[in-house]
Design an enzyme around this catalytic site. Structure first.
Site, mmCIF file in Angstrom:
data_model
loop_
_atom_site.group_PDB
_atom_site.id
_atom_site.type_symbol
_atom_site.label_atom_id
_atom_site.label_comp_id
_atom_site.label_asym_id
_atom_site.label_seq_id
_atom_site.Cartn_x
_atom_site.Cartn_y
_atom_site.Cartn_z
ATOM 1 N N PRO A 9 -28.179 -0.327 13.675
ATOM 2 C CA PRO A 9 -26.734 -0.367 13.956
ATOM 3 C C PRO A 9 -26.347 -1.752 14.468
ATOM 4 O O PRO A 9 -26.752 -2.165 15.554
ATOM 5 C CB PRO A 9 -26.550 0.711 15.034
ATOM 6 N N VAL A 11 -30.462 -3.866 21.830
ATOM 7 C CA VAL A 11 -29.667 -4.814 22.607
ATOM 8 C C VAL A 11 -28.323 -4.200 22.938
ATOM 9 O O VAL A 11 -27.530 -3.906 22.039
ATOM 10 C CB VAL A 11 -29.475 -6.131 21.824
ATOM 11 N N ASP A 50 -29.270 -5.733 17.013
ATOM 12 C CA ASP A 50 -29.599 -4.331 16.762
ATOM 13 C C ASP A 50 -29.222 -3.563 18.021
ATOM 14 O O ASP A 50 -29.838 -3.719 19.079
ATOM 15 C CB ASP A 50 -31.095 -4.206 16.464
ATOM 16 N N HIS A 51 -28.192 -2.728 17.905
ATOM 17 C CA HIS A 51 -27.657 -2.056 19.091
ATOM 18 C C HIS A 51 -28.608 -0.997 19.644
ATOM 19 O O HIS A 51 -28.412 -0.491 20.752
ATOM 20 C CB HIS A 51 -26.303 -1.421 18.759
ATOM 21 N N ARG A 52 -29.656 -0.666 18.905
ATOM 22 C CA ARG A 52 -30.670 0.230 19.448
ATOM 23 C C ARG A 52 -31.475 -0.481 20.532
ATOM 24 O O ARG A 52 -31.998 0.164 21.460
ATOM 25 C CB ARG A 52 -31.632 0.694 18.343
#
Length: 479
Positions: free
Chosen positions: A273, A453, A449-451
């Site tokens: 994401p 960061v 990568d929002h998983r």
């Protein structure tokens, strides 16, 4: 046998002349009553003229493309009519007017139905002695009371059908249903040869006439515009393609670098994401540093650019925020934090985009980093990058500014948690020490990568990269 000459009639528009567009018959052809023999063009429309007689064409008295006055004979037909029948019957009939008509009209061309509700039927010619006196019939089908025929007068010319709607009768402007497409016969022939629909051509001639130039311009505008469809030295990526028959497309199999790039980008875009943060900064001090380094003899053999400073700023920021230097292991359901930085440099090459990385870039000083970037990019553009050089990257920088682009939203390289887009550096008004001055300004865009960061970490990392670019001396403190 009688030879009849058919004069050009007024077709009901106050016509004084018309142009012969196309003959539908030739000398020697047999024609029937009401058979279309010629197409003429007036100032308003195209009209098909029917033959008032049955017989054989013996002469065409006007050539296609010529303008003929009303009343001028245009065709000669030999008929089986009695020898005493006059040859100017159509012209005489054309001069008749109805009680409510507006002028002379073409023989046999009715403007409405007769009083009996139908079209007059043609009767077989009878001997002159047996012909009864009759009143001539007007164009509306009603009888007139102004004239009678002697028993010795010839039978009136046979009736012809109502005028057909003109050919090419299309609106010339939106919303108009009566304006006709006007063009001279040579222009119509040119349009036909070029496959141009006259109805789609914008007229520029007087009175809305389509000119030859209009047709040519329309044809050129509608012609296929070839772009980069054929392989040459500047387009090696087309060499393995197949060009379509019309030359408008080249189909190249998806393979090699392009295939791997596509697979990687799709996997990244639809697995990790993405979230992107942006920052606009003053890099005037970076530009001054670059200028000084270009004069430094230690950097004489390498290319010094703002990208070099940006890459160093990223390495310094990673040292302050090591969480961004990580990857997501989906199979093991683990986060992998890396204690090294393999800095990826996105390189546009003739074979496509490749992202080789500088191994252990965090161990290099500024000069070593400059040499590594030069070697990496030259190898990539030569197409000699090895698979190992593109494996195990940890974070990437892409220099979109080299193409004049301000910024973008880059897609992560698979297996990485961050990628920085470095935009074009432009001279812009900027508030510096309370005053508006011309400063060197650029934009940064960081995708993560929002998983792995969160927004806070992304913002802090980008802010630290920006601080080094705004004041490179800060790197001495953080280094």
């Amino acid at each position: 046998m009688t030879t009849q000459r058919f004069p050009l009639p007024d077709v009901g528009e106050g016509l004084t002349e018309a142009e012969i567009v196309e003959w539908r018959v030739a000398v020697g052809d047999t024609v029937a009553v009401n058979q279309v023999i010629v197409e003429i063009e007036s100032a308003k429309s195209l009209v098909e003229l029917p033959s008032p007689w049955a017989g054989t064409v013996t002469a065409l008295l006007a050539e296609e493309g010529t303008t003929v006055d009303v009343g001028t004979a245009i065709i000669e037909i030999t008929t089986d009519a009695p020898a005493g029948a006059p040859s100017d019957a159509p012209a005489a009939a054309a001069e008749e007017t109805s009680g409510e008509g507006s002028g002379s009209v073409l023989v046999g061309y009715g403007t409405g139905e007769g009083a009996g509700g139908g079209r007059r039927r043609r009767r077989a010619a009878a001997p002159a002695a047996e012909v009864e006196a009759k009143r001539p019939t007007s164009m509306s089908g009603t009888s007139t009371s102004s004239a009678r025929l002697d028993v010795d007068a010839p039978a009136p010319a046979p009736a012809a059908p109502t005028i057909e709607k003109p050919m090419a009768s299309v609106p010339a402007t939106p919303g108009s249903s009566t304006t006709r497409v006007l063009a001279k016969p040579p222009v119509r022939k040119l349009a036909k040869d070029l496959g141009v629909d006259l109805a789609s051509v914008h007229p520029t001639g007087p009175g809305g006439i389509v000119t030859r130039e209009d047709v040519v311009a329309h044809a050129e505008g509608a012609a296929p515009k070839a772009l980069a469809t054929y392989p040459d030295d500047d387009q090696p990526w087309l060499a393995s393609g197949t060009v379509s028959q019309d030359g408008r497309q080249t189909r190249v199999p998806v393979k090699s670098v392009r295939k791997r790039t596509a697979e990687a980008m799709v996997a990244s875009a639809f697995t990790a994401p993405h979230v992107t943060v942006f920052q606009t900064i003053d890099v005037t001090k970076t530009m001054k540093l670059v200028a000084r380094l270009k004069e430094d003899r230690d950097f004489a053999d390498v290319r010094v650019t703002p990208l070099l400073v940006a890459a160093k700023a990223m390495l310094l920021a990673v040292n302050r925020h090591p969480q961004i230097n990580a990857s997501w292991d989906e199979a093991a359901q683990e986060i992998v934090y890396k204690h090294y930085v393999n800095l990826g440099i996105a390189a546009a090459t003739p074979r496509g985009l490749v992202v080789p990385n500088i191994k252990d870039a965090h161990t290099l000083d500024l000069l070593g980093l400059a040499k590594a970037i030069a070697t990496l990019t030259s190898t990539a553009r030569a197409g000699r990058t090895q698979p190992a050089d593109m494996a195990d990257g940890s974070i990437t920088i892409t220099n979109v500014g080299i193409f004049g682009t301000d910024t973008g939203t880059p897609i992560l390289n698979p297996g990485e948690a961050g990628i920085l887009a470095f935009g074009a550096i432009r001279r812009q008004p900027w508030v510096h020490k309370g005053k508006i001055k011309a400063r060197w300004v650029t934009q940064l865009a960081l995708s993560v990568d929002h998983r792995l960061v969160d927004g806070e970490l992304a913002a802090r990392y980008l802010a630290d990269v920006a601080k080094v670019l705004e004041d490179p001396a800060r790197g001495l403190v953080w280094g």
